[in-house]
Write an enzyme that holds these catalytic residues in place. Structure first.
Site, PDB file in Angstrom:
ATOM      1  N   HIS A   1       0.685  -1.401   0.041  1.00  0.00           N
ATOM      2  CA  HIS A   1       0.171  -0.088  -0.117  1.00  0.00           C
ATOM      3  C   HIS A   1       0.945   1.128   0.024  1.00  0.00           C
ATOM      4  O   HIS A   1       0.187   2.447  -0.118  1.00  0.00           O
ATOM      5  CB  HIS A   1      -1.059   0.116   1.175  1.00  0.00           C
ATOM      6  CG  HIS A   1      -2.271  -0.804   1.041  1.00  0.00           C
ATOM      7  ND1 HIS A   1      -3.267  -0.145   0.447  1.00  0.00           N
ATOM      8  CD2 HIS A   1      -2.444  -1.986   1.464  1.00  0.00           C
ATOM      9  CE1 HIS A   1      -4.279  -1.436   0.386  1.00  0.00           C
ATOM     10  NE2 HIS A   1      -3.750  -2.388   0.983  1.00  0.00           N
TER      11      HIS A   1
ATOM     12  N   LYS B   1       1.088  14.113   1.259  1.00  0.00           N
ATOM     13  CA  LYS B   1      -0.116  14.411   0.812  1.00  0.00           C
ATOM     14  C   LYS B   1      -0.391  16.074   0.405  1.00  0.00           C
ATOM     15  O   LYS B   1      -1.404  16.627  -0.132  1.00  0.00           O
ATOM     16  CB  LYS B   1      -1.302  14.048   1.688  1.00  0.00           C
ATOM     17  CG  LYS B   1      -1.303  12.430   1.698  1.00  0.00           C
ATOM     18  CD  LYS B   1      -2.533  11.779   2.963  1.00  0.00           C
ATOM     19  CE  LYS B   1      -2.274  10.509   3.019  1.00  0.00           C
ATOM     20  NZ  LYS B   1      -2.770   9.729   1.982  1.00  0.00           N
TER      21      LYS B   1
ATOM     22  N   LYS C   1     -14.469   8.379  -4.192  1.00  0.00           N
ATOM     23  CA  LYS C   1     -15.771   8.847  -3.620  1.00  0.00           C
ATOM     24  C   LYS C   1     -16.210  10.074  -4.118  1.00  0.00           C
ATOM     25  O   LYS C   1     -17.230  10.565  -4.167  1.00  0.00           O
ATOM     26  CB  LYS C   1     -15.836   8.680  -2.032  1.00  0.00           C
ATOM     27  CG  LYS C   1     -15.236   7.151  -1.745  1.00  0.00           C
ATOM     28  CD  LYS C   1     -15.065   7.338  -0.109  1.00  0.00           C
ATOM     29  CE  LYS C   1     -14.090   6.119   0.274  1.00  0.00           C
ATOM     30  NZ  LYS C   1     -13.249   5.963   1.319  1.00  0.00           N
TER      31      LYS C   1
ATOM     32  N   LYS D   1      -8.015  13.578   4.121  1.00  0.00           N
ATOM     33  CA  LYS D   1      -7.321  12.497   3.987  1.00  0.00           C
ATOM     34  C   LYS D   1      -6.429  12.394   5.207  1.00  0.00           C
ATOM     35  O   LYS D   1      -6.160  13.560   5.848  1.00  0.00           O
ATOM     36  CB  LYS D   1      -6.735  12.313   2.687  1.00  0.00           C
ATOM     37  CG  LYS D   1      -5.833  13.582   2.381  1.00  0.00           C
ATOM     38  CD  LYS D   1      -5.045  13.437   0.912  1.00  0.00           C
ATOM     39  CE  LYS D   1      -6.148  13.659  -0.172  1.00  0.00           C
ATOM     40  NZ  LYS D   1      -6.205  12.295  -0.778  1.00  0.00           N
ATOM     41  N   ARG D   2      -5.515  11.442   5.729  1.00  0.00           N
ATOM     42  CA  ARG D   2      -4.571  11.273   6.830  1.00  0.00           C
ATOM     43  C   ARG D   2      -3.786  12.810   6.572  1.00  0.00           C
ATOM     44  O   ARG D   2      -3.293  13.103   5.375  1.00  0.00           O
ATOM     45  CB  ARG D   2      -3.740  10.095   6.715  1.00  0.00           C
ATOM     46  CG  ARG D   2      -4.200   9.143   7.124  1.00  0.00           C
ATOM     47  CD  ARG D   2      -4.400   9.178   8.567  1.00  0.00           C
ATOM     48  NE  ARG D   2      -3.478   9.420   9.354  1.00  0.00           N
ATOM     49  CZ  ARG D   2      -2.643   8.587  10.012  1.00  0.00           C
ATOM     50  NH1 ARG D   2      -2.726   7.156   9.710  1.00  0.00           N
ATOM     51  NH2 ARG D   2      -1.943   8.631  10.959  1.00  0.00           N
TER      52      ARG D   2
ATOM     53  N   THR E   1      -8.514   6.505  -2.080  1.00  0.00           N
ATOM     54  CA  THR E   1     -10.015   6.270  -2.333  1.00  0.00           C
ATOM     55  C   THR E   1     -10.930   7.357  -2.479  1.00  0.00           C
ATOM     56  O   THR E   1     -11.977   7.220  -2.670  1.00  0.00           O
ATOM     57  CB  THR E   1     -10.463   4.903  -1.543  1.00  0.00           C
ATOM     58  OG1 THR E   1     -10.007   5.324  -0.227  1.00  0.00           O
ATOM     59  CG2 THR E   1      -9.558   3.646  -2.169  1.00  0.00           C
TER      60      THR E   1
END
Length: 802
Positions: free
Chosen positions: A358, A552, A658, A546-547, A654
């Protein structure tokens, strides 16, 4: 078998709920609280799930179907009541039954806590796959730990994240069915004695401590199918008291061992920045796999009475490196308890296990200090060393590799055990979770393995539980799509492509725009009620959820907001489309720089909100304690989906899927599944900016110096100087130094391109018919990202279920 087998009516639903109220909860319906109605309704739903699971499981067993066991340290389920009623096809009968008793079903949903047994995408993906496996009637069991405390509750105090315990069980235990008769003993510590007798190798484990793993079962129903997935959660219990310590007068030690054992299932993922945290995390991982593998073996033996066909009838999937120890644990059982020879046992293991990687981030590719590992798991340590010895010999003798290549591929190196290498060496399949990610792990991360065993590597792009994120979370949009193309897409999301025929239908586009506005109003009303925050529904809803992690690049988003704020202060009359920046994220408790980014975002929110010159144009909203339930309200309201990680760092994502499904337009880099989103929707319907993964590597190789950008770019320099000098009385020196001098995730290199993409999104948004067409195109192209498709690929190409 469809849900019609229940022949569910409002009358029967009412009888079920009343029975649980009166017999189990000892309360009359006219005196019951919403909490009691929630529990009674959940008990009724669980009864239906249990009945359905028994039928499904018996049928699968009688037909000798291959079983999938999905091992994951995280399952981020969220709430179960709505999902269960919806998938069972009994939502309306239960709603009517409760209305007949004067109860609003929506209020009952609010009584349920989120089952936060995960940190983010990894755990949410695992939950989505259980749903898809059940929908496709593929027999599957998920295995995880019954964490008493899930991921922490996030409280923002003066802009700083603080962590509070997330005790989800008081409201969540209604979904759990204890199975104490199926408990498993798990051994830690001690020493190993070996001897040969009559040609057999015997291994005796002495002086160990035992922790009992007690299983608790949850059910996940498929959508209008006969399938139900089982999620088995293990609770740790230390049996009794250490009487030897007690008799010596060491009363604290006598009971302390019990506390130490039970700490395994107390809380999700301890802080492992210190030795005790590492030990507890290692205990958790072995506890999970030892109990789960034992359970899988027992289940198989109960059906077949022999392990000769174990690999033929079982697919065990390792979700990231956390459950890697399942590999040597199955070897231990086959060698020590069943008398298998090494080669025979290794064949079983290789044909049983598959591994999903992952991440390419080094800190997430787990390594364990060999001495620490040996002290806690002495027999498993022996087996891993033997796997490593044989692997290295094979690499030298069969593949004629040189020493540097073998050292890179070895499981033991620098006195550490490398879990990712163990997975790749032992598993028959290794997959990434997006096309780009799978290419990177073949080309870079596991390059030497891929060179000698290319057939082992494949890709399965992630998928989401699309019915949850559309059918349940976005009913207005579901109704529109159903009116246009019928409801068959809820069983086959590839049919969403038919919705694309309406991209030039003015009436459909107007209705789509109104649905988006209603969803924005719903989010605004929810936040006003929960937090007092007031959002402008006529502004662009720009979302990054998100985290919280530097790769990110929430810090790039914050820096652009700061630069835009400074620009509006200079020229308040400039053209600027009002924009609401929505953030939701939790930072790892020990990740200081991530917490500083949260502090920066909260500071920007306060400064902008208190500035009458700009507050009607910009608003920053940080969503405290972001979770699955909140995301179900947020996702349908989003218009711009921020997916801005440094190219080559995000495995898949993901949340991007969504948000796309809800009609948001992606603004992102060519990273992770953004690449496939761009391919699916077309470059006219996505906003791509920044360097590609190849360009990132080339720029790093040439020497990347963010200081040069700081000196040459006045917008960047001014924004960074504000971090150093102060914003609203707050300074961010660590973030300033990181971005100016190191910039490991190349924020400054992509900043101008990011800023231009933001301005382009405003231009597109101002042309509402065009933006609505883009939104519809995203919805129509999102079917490929359904978990049904992903699970189908696993079933056919990896698990061999078809």
């Amino acid at each position: 078998m469809a849900n019609s087998a229940y022949d569910m009516s409002a009358d029967r639903a009412s009888r079920l709920i009343r029975r649980y109220l009166e017999e189990d909860l000892q309360v009359e319906p006219d005196r019951a609280s919403d909490q009691q109605f929630y529990k009674a309704t959940a008990m009724a739903a669980k009864q239906l799930l249990a009945e359905k699971y028994r039928r499904f499981s018996a049928q699968a067993g009688s037909q000798g179907k291959k079983q999938v066991s999905y091992l994951s340290m995280e399952f981020l389920l969220g709430r179960s009541l709505k999902n269960s009623l919806y998938n069972l096809g009994v939502l309306e009968p239960f709603r009517q039954a409760l209305e007949g008793m004067g109860v609003n079903l929506e209020n009952l949903y609010e009584q349920e806590p989120d089952a936060g047994l995960g940190n983010g995408g990894l755990g949410r993906l695992a939950a989505c796959y259980l749903d898809a496996l059940a929908t496709q009637e593929l027999p599957a069991t998920g295995y995880c730990i019954l964490y008493e405390y899930g991921i922490f509750q996030q409280k923002i105090i003066d802009g700083w994240q603080t962590e509070q315990p997330d005790l989800w069980l008081p409201g969540g235990e209604v979904w759990l069915t204890p199975r104490p008769d199926e408990s498993v003993a798990v051994r830690f510590g001690g020493r190993i004695e070996e001897f040969w007798e009559e040609g057999y190798h015997h291994v005796v484990h002495k002086d160990y401590t035992t922790v009992t793993a007690i299983p608790y079962d949850m059910y996940v129903s498929g959508y209008h199918s006969g399938g139900v997935s089982l999620l088995r959660l293990w609770q740790a219990k230390r049996p009794g008291v250490d009487m030897e310590s007690f008799n010596r007068g060491d009363y604290i030690g006598a009971f302390g061992q019990s506390s130490l054992g039970e700490a395994i299932s107390k809380i999700l993922y301890p802080n492992d920045s210190h030795t005790e945290g590492k030990l507890l995390r290692l205990r958790q991982q072995y506890f999970l796999v030892a109990a789960s593998v034992r359970d899988i073996v027992k289940r198989h033996m109960d059906i077949y009475g022999s392990l000769e066909n174990f690999a033929e009838k079982n697919a065990i999937h390792i979700n990231d490196t956390h459950p890697t120890l399942a590999i040597p644990e199955l070897m231990r059982i086959l060698l020590d308890e069943c008398g298998y020879g090494w080669d025979q046992a290794w064949d079983v293991v290789k044909n049983t296990f598959a591994y999903t990687n992952h991440t390419v981030l080094a800190e997430a590719l787990e390594r364990w200090n060999s001495d620490l590992f040996q002290s806690l798991l002495p027999r498993i340590h022996q087996i891993i060393l033997e796997i490593n010895r044989r692997l290295c010999a094979e690499l030298y003798e069969q593949y004629h590799l040189d020493s540097p290549a073998v050292a890179q591929m070895a499981i033991l190196g620098d006195h550490e055990l490398r879990m990712a290498n163990l997975c790749v060496a032992a598993c028959h399949s290794v997959n990434g979770v997006s096309g780009l990610h799978s290419e990177i792990i073949r080309r870079d991360l596991f390059r030497d393995f891929a060179a000698i065993q290319p057939e082992k590597f494949c890709n399965v792009t992630n998928g989401i539980a699309s019915r949850r994120w559309l059918g349940q979370a976005n009913p207005l949009l579901t109704d529109l799509i159903t009116d246009c193309i019928g409801g068959g897409f809820l069983r086959d999301f590839s049919r969403l492509a038919e919705f694309g025929r309406f991209r030039d239908d003015a009436q459909v586009l107007e209705r789509l725009a109104e649905i988006k506005r209603q969803n924005k109003l719903r989010l605004a009303e929810y936040l006003k009620r929960k937090t007092g925050e007031e959002l402008n529904p006529d502004s662009i809803f720009d979302v990054q959820v998100k985290r919280l992690h530097e790769y990110k690049r929430q810090q790039m988003n914050a820096l652009e907001i700061l630069a835009q704020y400074q620009s509006l202060k200079d020229d308040p009359g400039q053209d600027f489309t009002p924009r609401t920046y929505l953030f939701g994220a939790k930072a790892a408790p020990g990740y200081y720089l991530a917490k500083q980014i949260i502090k920066l975002l909260c500071t920007l929110a306060r400064v902008i909100d208190s500035d009458p010159q700009v507050r009607d144009k910009m608003r920053v909203c940080y969503l405290e304690d972001y979770n699955v339930t909140l995301s179900e309200i947020l996702m349908p309201a989003c218009e711009i989906s921020e997916q801005i990680s440094l190219a080559g760092k995000e495995a898949s994502g993901t949340g991007n899927m969504k948000l796309m499904l809800g009609g948001a337009v992606t603004l992102g880099t060519l990273d992770g599944a953004n690449v496939e989103i761009a391919q699916a929707v077309g470059l006219d319907n996505i906003l791509i900016f920044g360097m590609t993964a190849q360009e990132v590597e080339a720029r790093k190789a040439a020497g990347y110096h963010p200081e040069e950008i700081y000196q040459q770019n006045p917008i960047v320099r001014r924004a960074l100087d504000a971090l150093r000098d102060g914003i609203g009385g707050e300074t961010f020196p660590d973030l300033y130094r990181s971005l100016r001098y190191d910039d490991p995730y190349m924020v400054l290199a992509d900043f101008d391109a990011y800023r231009a993409a933001r301005r382009e999104s405003e231009r597109l948004y101002e042309n509402r018919p065009l933006f609505n067409r883009m939104s519809l195109a995203n919805i129509a192209a999102s079917g490929v990202f359904c978990a049904d498709r992903a699970v189908g690929e696993y079933a056919e190409h990896i698990w061999d279920l078809r």
